[in-house]
Enzyme design. Structure first.
Site, PDB file in Angstrom:
ATOM      1  N   ASP A 483       0.872  -1.162   0.000  1.00 25.90           N
ATOM      2  CA  ASP A 483       0.000   0.000   0.000  1.00 25.90           C
ATOM      3  C   ASP A 483       0.917   1.221   0.000  1.00 25.90           C
ATOM      4  O   ASP A 483       2.074   1.124   0.406  1.00 25.90           O
ATOM      5  CB  ASP A 483      -0.878  -0.028   1.259  1.00 25.90           C
ATOM      6  CG  ASP A 483      -1.802   1.169   1.352  1.00 25.90           C
ATOM      7  OD1 ASP A 483      -2.262   1.634   0.297  1.00 25.90           O
ATOM      8  OD2 ASP A 483      -2.028   1.662   2.466  1.00 25.90           O
ATOM      9  N   ASP A 822      -1.601  -1.113   6.035  1.00 25.88           N
ATOM     10  CA  ASP A 822      -1.734  -0.466   7.342  1.00 25.88           C
ATOM     11  C   ASP A 822      -2.737  -1.154   8.259  1.00 25.88           C
ATOM     12  O   ASP A 822      -2.985  -0.693   9.351  1.00 25.88           O
ATOM     13  CB  ASP A 822      -2.095   1.014   7.172  1.00 25.88           C
ATOM     14  CG  ASP A 822      -3.427   1.207   6.459  1.00 25.88           C
ATOM     15  OD1 ASP A 822      -4.114   0.198   6.213  1.00 25.88           O
ATOM     16  OD2 ASP A 822      -3.780   2.358   6.156  1.00 25.88           O
ATOM     17  N   ASP A 826      -6.743  -2.369   4.193  1.00 29.61           N
ATOM     18  CA  ASP A 826      -6.159  -3.483   3.440  1.00 29.61           C
ATOM     19  C   ASP A 826      -6.426  -4.852   4.061  1.00 29.61           C
ATOM     20  O   ASP A 826      -5.746  -5.821   3.728  1.00 29.61           O
ATOM     21  CB  ASP A 826      -4.641  -3.278   3.330  1.00 29.61           C
ATOM     22  CG  ASP A 826      -4.291  -1.889   2.843  1.00 29.61           C
ATOM     23  OD1 ASP A 826      -4.925  -1.445   1.879  1.00 29.61           O
ATOM     24  OD2 ASP A 826      -3.404  -1.242   3.425  1.00 29.61           O
TER      25      ASP A 826
END
Length: 1178
Positions: A483, A822, A826
């Protein structure tokens, strides 16, 4: 029938009585036939041994059948149960879980009768499944929450006690009780595991060979290891049990009256009043927040230290259907979390519940083990047994070795049967020992140690794992996905300025120079909340509010700075439409009082993705697209702002209007430009990951142009190649690839079908997919997507569900995936990746840890000085409860410090200080035990630090575990093959080892087996990647060729020993062991070959410490090698007598030493040569 994410299949059965078990008739008949054959055909006295061997074989096979019933659920169900088509007449069900979610169980089907209705249900992994007559399948009975918001807003809980009983009957109560089994119960469970049973069987065989010392030594080692594991398992389960909620009383609305009940009595559908409570009081279950906002500490579940703001649904559109997946982040308070601040609800609207005590009003939606906390507890609890290597590969490798063992046993039986005088019983026993020798007793211990060592090493690095079986996957990773925001970049965002309409000279970098409308949007359009002295909320919103200098108060009012121009008044936020990944925008209805009037002027402030707000403006600036595209290409995060003044309205009317009514006819208020600096070590870590032969990709919800800029900076994409972006076309039909700078435009798919030309297309460009493009390819061009996806380096504007789909697509192509995020947006991708690592936002942890360590060292030093001065230690050294820090102080205690007379009064102060220090140090040691907040519901791996260095640590440990497993298999296989030869061909020559020799050999090599699993990875990742599995050309060839070398050495040395052995007495296999030249020679060379095997096959660099760096392993090999050399050279006569060995002739001794040296050198050359040609060397 598939049930849910936990259970794959449920099969109904009825238990058979013992007499009707399917194995009983065959074994009864076989036993009767054998008895008849033995007594009437062979003869009792003539073939007594054969008769006993027959009974022994029948007994062993029966025992194996029963054990297979215990080990394998399909076998148990087939032999001990009868399958039922109708679940209503079944007594048990076989529950088969989905992959990686535990193991199959045969559970009792329970029947509960109430009001003449019978409920069929069972419990599996603490989850209740109930039979539903309508759907004719088992279901987890949870509350149906897919209802309009008005249903919850107007709810008054249970008005009749009978309804409470109904809910409890159907949905269960709120108990999260965990029963820790007794030690004996757990030990029996482990003692019936396949490896343990097999090892006990081997011990029995060795006892029959009169090797009592060696047998008991091995049995003691096995039982000690298993008992240690059971103790550790019990400790873990006790800690998990303590993680559950402590009981307390809570206000609940029942029968239209507020009353206090225990939290265990709550049921889904209750209305409760909850606020900030005592320190140990956690939220009892999953609650939907109806009235009164609050701030929640979710660190117990997600590990995130930043408190989260929760908004009530009282102002949410009434017709909106509640979706627990999308709405839970903002409106649901999860069980196990803590409310750190709450605001009393305002005046209740018509039909809404009033708070009895000024706390928040909530609706209970999930209880017990159905809550998020319950799911995490189950993941940890049922993940305890998963610390194993690949069982299928292990089984296949043993079968491969079994081929050699069968050949050796067959040779022994055929050759041995020629001599009629030989005991068939002894011969059969020896053949059985050969077959069992291919499964070394150390194997399960070694495999467990390899994984557990990695677990402990990761823990020390602040990385916690709930699913240990995933560690070896980390060594096989092909592609690492990241990410962007908060993972690669920091959360410390920097506002660069605001770009306005036709602002030719650039952007306004000073908030004081902004138009009033732009300031109003920045100051009001956010979800921030004041918590004590801090602001809580999105880091981006905090950065914007901080930059414009406005101050948020507790009543959702935003005040301008004191330096603001006259006429600028504060703004009150009345209603928020929160930001969501799907809508990509946030809207706020706020109001302010103009100077000199008491009337409130209402405004709508909107902030979001430029492409989303584009159609909401009344008058779109001419350079709108050009401006935001230029800014995003520079790597900045760009948000468009819009504002509109509302006509005269009342606050009550605002709540009744839909969001769409506000989001139109906006005035353009500028683009706020935010830069997201990369974390300090991101570049270094990404370079290390790429240099270690991993493909990297970025999966982000951010703008594609911003993501492409970051990917270029981090070298995800090559600067020499153009980056093509596939985004949704204006007409929604002609999908085209467009380069970031707009100079290249290509059709979606290359027209050619030539493989080389298509390959050239993929290799000459870098690719970026947006969420809309990915959706189009999934549904319309899936074949092309599978061809393309491995070449895509940037996935932008991706929704959480799309991130999950990307990971699954990569896995379907056979790639081992790692996802790093995080832990909030996600979660799906982290869960579905082979290795999911959640990074937690704890920026000060490293500094705090360093400070604590400093304080601890100071305390230890002070304790030492007090001890030296004569203060008495409160606990004896080495006591079971003594912390390491206390033991450190004890080391400096003067002789007799523990047993001194009572201290004089003047020393009392020093003594009291020492006692306090010891108490503090002990508490600190206890505080280091893993708590629930260390693990995360987000991912199998949770890092307590924000750096992606955690990824490198996980991969290093994964590679180390993989290579350790591989080298253990090689060593154990070679030792087993040498042992099989020694027990077969040499047995006929009268070669056997004494009990003492076998015990000494086991002791000498035990240290080697222990330290081989303690290898540590290197500090940097290597370019080479380890082989992913045991079955490969390198492993099979190196084992085979090394065995040929060992075999040749054995043949040569045994031949020389025969020549040197002057005593040519006939071989008597029944005779008691007596040392001779042949026995001594074979014992020494077999030990020497085993030590050589350890030295040659220790892998070392580039995946772990070399043999010279792993001091413990080096010293154990040197010690064992030294002992062998001493025995071979005949220097220690007394020692040889003790070991039941004889001194060898000088010529044989020299030949033996030269042969061992040659074996070591040749095997080393073979192994390294094959590794160079076929392995992972280059």
């Amino acid at each position: 029938m598939g049930v849910d994410q936990l259970v794959e299949t449920i099969i109904p059965y009825n238990l058979r009585s013992i007499a009707t078990h399917l194995y009983v008739p065959p074994f009864t008949i076989i036993t009767a036939i054998w008895t008849y054959v033995w007594l009437n055909i062979f003869g009792y006295e003539e073939y007594y041994e054969l008769g006993m061997l027959g009974y022994a074989a029948i007994f062993v096979i029966l025992a194996l059948v029963l054990l297979f019933c215990h080990w394998m659920m399909p076998v148990r169900c087939f032999l001990m149960c009868s399958k039922q088509e109708d679940v209503r007449i079944a007594s048990h069900v076989c529950v088969i879980p989905t992959q990686n979610n535990g193991w199959p169980e045969l559970v009792k089907l329970m029947r509960t009768t109430r009001d003449k209705q019978t409920k069929l249900w069972f419990e599996f992994q603490r989850v209740h499944y109930t039979w539903d007559e309508e759907s004719r399948e088992f279901q987890t009975k949870t509350l149906d929450t897919a209802k309009p918001m008005v249903f919850f807003q107007k709810s008054h809980g249970f008005e009749v006690e009978e309804h409470v009983k109904d809910a409890k009957y159907l949905l269960g109560d709120n108990k999260t009780e965990m029963i820790v089994p007794q030690f004996l119960e757990m030990f029996i469970e482990r003692a019936t595991a396949p490896f343990f049973v097999f090892q006990v069987f081997c011990v029995g065989l060795w006892c029959l060979e009169d090797m009592w010392y060696y047998s008991l030594f091995t049995l003691f080692m096995l039982m000690t290891f298993e008992a240690t594991l059971v103790k550790q398992q019990m400790k873990n389960m006790s800690e998990i049990r303590n993680m559950g909620n402590k009981t307390y009383m809570i206000n609940v609305l029942r029968g239209k009256k507020w009353q206090k009940i225990k939290i265990e009595e709550l049921v889904a559908g209750d209305i409760v009043s909850i606020g900030r409570g005592a320190e140990e009081e956690c939220v009892p279950c999953d609650l939907l927040l109806l009235r009164g906002p609050c701030i929640v500490d979710e660190s117990m579940l997600t590990g995130e230290s930043v408190p989260q703001m929760k908004e009530p649904i009282e102002d949410v559109e009434k017709d909106k259907i509640f979706d627990i997946e999308t709405d839970s982040r903002l409106h649901v308070i999860f069980g196990g979390t803590k409310i750190v601040q709450h605001t009393a609800p305002g005046k209740a609207a018509e039909g809404m519940v009033k708070s009895p005590d000024g706390n928040c009003i909530c609706y209970v939606i999930r209880t017990g083990f159905n809550t998020s906390q319950g799911k995490l507890l189950r993941t940890i609890m049922f993940g305890v047994k998963k610390a194993t290597a690949n069982n299928l590969e292990t089984f296949c490798f043993i079968l491969f070795l079994l081929i050699f063992a069968i050949a050796a046993a067959a040779y022994l039986w055929i050759k041995g049967s020629v001599d009629e005088t030989r005991s068939k019983y002894k011969l059969f026993l020896e053949c059985t020992l050969i077959l069992t020798s291919v499964i070394p007793p150390e194997l399960p211990i070694e495999l467990s140690l390899a994984v557990n060592s990695s677990l402990m090493a990761l823990q020390k690095l602040g990385i916690f794992c709930t699913e240990p079986f995933r560690i070896p996957f980390a060594g096989k990773v092909d592609i690492c996905c990241f990410d962007k925001t908060g993972t690669l970049t920091t959360d410390n965002l920097v506002v660069e300025g605001v770009a306005l309409n036709n602002q030719k000279e650039g952007m306004i970098r000073n908030a004081e120079d902004l138009p009033h409308e732009s300031l109003q949007v920045l100051a009001s359009c956010h979800s921030l909340v004041r918590f004590e002295e801090d602001l809580v909320g999105d880091p981006l919103e905090k950065a914007c509010l901080s930059w414009c200098g406005w101050n948020l108060t507790k009543g959702d009012a935003v005040m301008p700075p004191k330096t603001a121009a006259k006429g600028i008044s504060g703004i009150k936020i009345f209603h928020r439409y929160h930001f969501s990944s799907a809508m990509k925008r946030m809207t706020v209805v706020a109001g302010y009082q103009s100077p000199g009037t008491s009337d409130t002027t209402f405004i709508v402030a909107v902030k979001g993705a430029p492409e989303v707000l584009r159609n909401m403006y009344a008058d779109l600036p001419s350079d709108y697209d050009e401006t935001y595209t230029r800014l995003t290409r520079q790597g900045s995060r760009v948000l468009a702002m819009g504002i509109r003044k509302l006509g005269e309205t009342r606050v009550g009317e605002l709540r009744d209007k839909k969001r769409e009514n506000f989001e139109n006819d906006l005035a353009f208020a500028g683009f706020v430009v935010i830069s997201c600096p990369l974390k300090s070590d991101t570049k270094t870590m990404i370079r290390e990951i790429m240099d270690s032969s991993h493909v990297v990709a970025m999966i982000t919800g951010d703008n594609p142009l911003t993501a492409c800029h970051v990917s270029k900076v981090l070298k995800f994409t090559k600067k020499s190649l153009p980056t093509l972006v596939l985004d949704e076309p204006a007409d929604g039909v002609d999908w085209m690839w467009k380069s970031v700078d707009g100079t290249i435009e290509l059709p979606l798919k290359p027209e050619t079908k030539n493989k080389m030309e298509r390959k050239a297309f993929f290799n000459s460009h870098e690719f970026c997919l947006t969420g809309s493009a990915f959706h189009h390819l999934v549904h319309n061009e899936h074949t092309f997507l599978r061809e393309l996806i491995l070449h895509v380096k940037v996935f932008a504007r991706m929704a959480p569900k799309q991130k999950e789909r990307i990971i699954n697509e990569l896995k379907s192509l056979g790639k081992v995936t790692l996802m790093c995020g995080d832990g909030t947006n996600d979660v799906g991708a982290l869960k579905h990746a082979n290795v999911g690592v959640a990074l937690l936002t704890n920026p000060y942890d490293a500094e705090k840890a360093a400070e604590k360590e400093k304080e601890k060292k100071a305390k230890i030093e002070e304790a030492r000085s007090l001890v030296r001065s004569g203060a008495q230690l409160p606990q004896r050294p080495g006591a079971p409860g003594a912390p390491p820090a206390a033991n450190a102080a004890r080391r400096d205690a003067p002789p007799g410090a523990r047993a001194r007379a009572p201290l004089p009064p003047m020393a009392n102060a020093a003594q009291a200080r020492l006692d306090n220090l010891m108490k503090e140090l002990e508490e600190e040691e206890k505080a280091q035990v893993i708590k629930l907040g260390d693990a995360s519901i987000a991912a199998p791996f949770t890092s307590k630090y924000t750096s992606i260095a955690s990824i490198c640590h996980v991969i290093k440990q994964g590679r180390c575990t993989l290579v350790t497993t591989l080298q253990m298999f090689k060593i154990l296989a070679l030792n087993a093959l040498v042992s099989a030869y020694s027990l077969s061909a040499l047995y006929l020559d009268g070669v056997k080892f004494s009990d003492t020799q076998a015990t000494i050999q086991g002791l000498l090599l035990a240290a080697c087996f222990l330290f081989i699993s303690k290898s540590k990875p290197l500090k940097t990742l290597s370019r080479q990647r380890p082989m992913a599995n045991i079955f490969n050309a390198y492993t099979l060839l190196t084992v085979t060729l090394q065995f040929i070398v060992h075999f040749s050495c054995l043949l040569y040395i045994v031949g020389l020993a025969h020549e040197a052995n002057t005593e040519k007495a006939p071989v008597d296999l029944e005779a008691k062991f007596t040392p001779n030249i042949l026995n001594t020679t074979v014992y020494i060379i077999s030990m020497a070959l085993q030590v050589c095997t350890f030295a040659v096959n220790y892998r070392g660099r580039p995946f772990m410490e070399s043999l010279f760096e792993n001091k413990a392993m080096l010293y154990s090999i040197m010690f064992s090698g030294g002992a062998v050399f001493t025995l071979a050279s005949g220097q220690a006569t007394d020692l040889m007598i003790q070991f039941e060995l004889v001194v060898l002739p000088e010529a044989l001794r020299n030949a033996l030493l030269m042969c061992v040296t040659a074996d070591l050198v040749i095997c080393y050359i073979i192994d390294r040569g094959l590794n160079f040609l076929l392995g992972d060397m280059f």
